[in-house]
Design an enzyme around this catalytic site. Structure first.
Site, PDB file in Angstrom:
ATOM      1  N   HIS A  58      -6.994 -10.740 -10.497  1.00  0.00           N
ATOM      2  CA  HIS A  58      -6.189  -9.590 -10.049  1.00  0.00           C
ATOM      3  C   HIS A  58      -6.932  -8.680  -8.704  1.00  0.00           C
ATOM      4  O   HIS A  58      -6.490  -8.115  -7.999  1.00  0.00           O
ATOM      5  CB  HIS A  58      -5.812  -8.819 -11.443  1.00  0.00           C
ATOM      6  CG  HIS A  58      -4.998  -9.642 -12.165  1.00  0.00           C
ATOM      7  ND1 HIS A  58      -3.946 -10.324 -11.967  1.00  0.00           N
ATOM      8  CD2 HIS A  58      -4.958  -9.667 -13.616  1.00  0.00           C
ATOM      9  CE1 HIS A  58      -3.439 -10.749 -12.875  1.00  0.00           C
ATOM     10  NE2 HIS A  58      -4.195 -10.625 -13.877  1.00  0.00           N
ATOM     11  N   LEU A  82       6.621   0.558   8.698  1.00  0.00           N
ATOM     12  CA  LEU A  82       6.738  -0.456   7.678  1.00  0.00           C
ATOM     13  C   LEU A  82       7.278   0.515   6.291  1.00  0.00           C
ATOM     14  O   LEU A  82       6.307   1.102   5.918  1.00  0.00           O
ATOM     15  CB  LEU A  82       5.408  -1.305   7.500  1.00  0.00           C
ATOM     16  CG  LEU A  82       5.661  -2.253   6.477  1.00  0.00           C
ATOM     17  CD1 LEU A  82       6.504  -3.444   6.915  1.00  0.00           C
ATOM     18  CD2 LEU A  82       4.154  -2.862   6.184  1.00  0.00           C
ATOM     19  N   ASP A  88       1.512 -14.877  -6.812  1.00  0.00           N
ATOM     20  CA  ASP A  88       1.113 -15.524  -7.838  1.00  0.00           C
ATOM     21  C   ASP A  88       0.036 -16.450  -7.503  1.00  0.00           C
ATOM     22  O   ASP A  88      -0.634 -16.487  -6.802  1.00  0.00           O
ATOM     23  CB  ASP A  88       2.164 -16.419  -8.186  1.00  0.00           C
ATOM     24  CG  ASP A  88       2.094 -16.944  -9.767  1.00  0.00           C
ATOM     25  OD1 ASP A  88       1.495 -16.509 -10.553  1.00  0.00           O
ATOM     26  OD2 ASP A  88       2.965 -18.080  -9.854  1.00  0.00           O
TER      27      ASP A  88
HETATM   28  C1  V0D Z   1      -2.174  -7.611  -9.705  1.00  0.00           C
HETATM   29  C2  V0D Z   1      -1.901  -9.012  -6.979  1.00  0.00           C
HETATM   30  C3  V0D Z   1      -1.433  -3.407  -6.060  1.00  0.00           C
HETATM   31  C4  V0D Z   1      -0.981  -9.131  -7.971  1.00  0.00           C
HETATM   32  C5  V0D Z   1      -2.108  -7.658  -6.348  1.00  0.00           C
HETATM   33  C6  V0D Z   1       0.407  -2.663 -11.787  1.00  0.00           C
HETATM   34  C7  V0D Z   1      -1.285  -8.705  -9.438  1.00  0.00           C
HETATM   35  C8  V0D Z   1      -2.989  -7.079  -7.235  1.00  0.00           C
HETATM   36  C9  V0D Z   1      -0.772  -2.708  -6.816  1.00  0.00           C
HETATM   37  C10 V0D Z   1      -0.062  -1.392  -6.547  1.00  0.00           C
HETATM   38  C11 V0D Z   1      -1.702  -5.510  -8.863  1.00  0.00           C
HETATM   39  C12 V0D Z   1       0.983  -0.916  -7.074  1.00  0.00           C
HETATM   40  C13 V0D Z   1       1.826  -0.003  -6.824  1.00  0.00           C
HETATM   41  C14 V0D Z   1       1.527   1.008  -5.877  1.00  0.00           C
HETATM   42  C15 V0D Z   1       0.078   0.585  -5.240  1.00  0.00           C
HETATM   43  C16 V0D Z   1      -0.438  -0.547  -5.348  1.00  0.00           C
HETATM   44  C17 V0D Z   1      -0.726  -3.357  -7.805  1.00  0.00           C
HETATM   45  C18 V0D Z   1      -0.192  -3.952  -9.934  1.00  0.00           C
HETATM   46  C19 V0D Z   1      -0.910  -5.132  -9.807  1.00  0.00           C
HETATM   47  C20 V0D Z   1       0.430  -3.814 -11.377  1.00  0.00           C
HETATM   48  F1  V0D Z   1       2.059   1.867  -5.208  1.00  0.00           F
HETATM   49  N1  V0D Z   1      -2.057  -4.434  -6.445  1.00  0.00           N
HETATM   50  N2  V0D Z   1      -1.417  -4.472  -7.947  1.00  0.00           N
HETATM   51  N3  V0D Z   1      -0.091  -3.218  -9.090  1.00  0.00           N
HETATM   52  N4  V0D Z   1      -2.231  -6.523  -8.292  1.00  0.00           N
END
Ligand code: V0D
Length: 254
Positions: free
Chosen positions: A51, A145, A34
């Site tokens: 993000h 992991l 968050d």
């Molecule tokens: C935004 C902070 C990696 C939180 C991290 C679609 C919010 C960056 C992924 C990710 C997001 C998801 C699945 C996967 C590989 C990577 C990701 C989202 C948001 C939402 F297999 N970062 N990340 N997915 N943020």
């Protein structure tokens, strides 16, 4: 006064701090990542910049978890409630799995990391699902992991779906009411192949679970920090694990 109270309660020396059990490493750490939007706002940047920077914090945490011997790392990336955000922001978020994997998948494979996801795939764009599924396929035989992304995940929906499945089996006569127990319920959840989290970390100062793994977190240790997710480092992860190691878990017993 306080020490008299402690004596009364049967605790001989209140000052005596418990030694951290440094050999007690949490098998499963879950993180609510968050504060990306607030981090950006504080810097006069658009939320999507938060993000993007938050995405870069993930590999630091994977490295830290791997180093300590954590076996499962669950990251809350997108909740079922996040669809309420502006369309531009949602569109940007949906591109992040692909972006992240383009940069990081090679290193994850080399690190023997197994990528998996939990959440509702049906409402996600095909390019999002394709990227995640490709990563899952490429890492399916890895034995290190487990990196579990909670994507379009909501805990109440997860539990309702589990209950519907159980009710259906009862209705069809395949299951009796007596057979319904915690183990059966746990087996119907999206985390059925993972142990319950030992430790939950939430960044950015909010003291809530926000519909995240409500069943699975029943006995977990919780650790909150004011640090925004984009600023989260290996040091913070180590601090959380050290706090975990200082705590005694009782699972409702004594
Ligand atoms: C935004 C902070 C990696 C939180 C991290 C679609 C919010 C960056 C992924 C990710 C997001 C998801 C699945 C996967 C590989 C990577 C990701 C989202 C948001 C939402 F297999 N970062 N990340 N997915 N943020």
């Amino acid at each position: 006064m306080i020490s008299r109270l402690w004596t009364k309660l049967g605790k001989s020396s209140p000052q005596k701090a418990e030694m951290p059990q440094l050999d007690k490493v949490p098998d499963h750490v879950a993180i609510i990542m968050d504060g990306n939007g607030r981090w950006a706002k504080d810097r006069g940047l658009p939320r999507i910049a938060g993000h993007h920077t938050g995405m870069k914090a993930i590999n630091r945490v994977v490295r830290a978890a791997d180093k300590l011997g954590v076996k499962y790392l669950t990251l809350y990336a997108f909740s079922t409630e996040n669809w309420k955000r502006p369309k531009d922001e949602v569109d940007f978020l949906m591109r992040l799995p692909q972006q992240f994997l383009e940069i990081e998948l090679e290193e994850l494979i080399q690190k023997n990391v197994k990528v998996r996801m939990m959440g509702n795939k049906t409402d996600l764009p095909s390019y999002t699902i394709d990227a995640v599924e490709q990563a899952m396929e490429k890492t399916k035989d890895n034995t290190g992991l487990v990196l579990n992304f909670a994507l379009n995940y909501g805990s109440r929906k997860e539990m309702i779906d589990a209950i519907k499945e159980i009710a259906g089996e009862v209705k069809d006569g395949h299951l009796s009411l007596e057979q319904i127990d915690e183990q059966l319920m746990g087996g119907k959840l999206l985390s059925s192949d993972l142990p319950d989290p030992d430790l939950l970390i939430r960044t950015s100062g909010e003291l809530r679970l926000s519909n995240f793994m409500l069943w699975q977190l029943a006995y977990s240790e919780l650790w909150f920090t004011d640090i925004y997710w984009p600023e989260f480092t290996e040091i913070h992860f180590q601090e959380a694990v050290l706090q975990y190691q200082r705590r005694k878990r009782r699972f409702g017993g004594l």
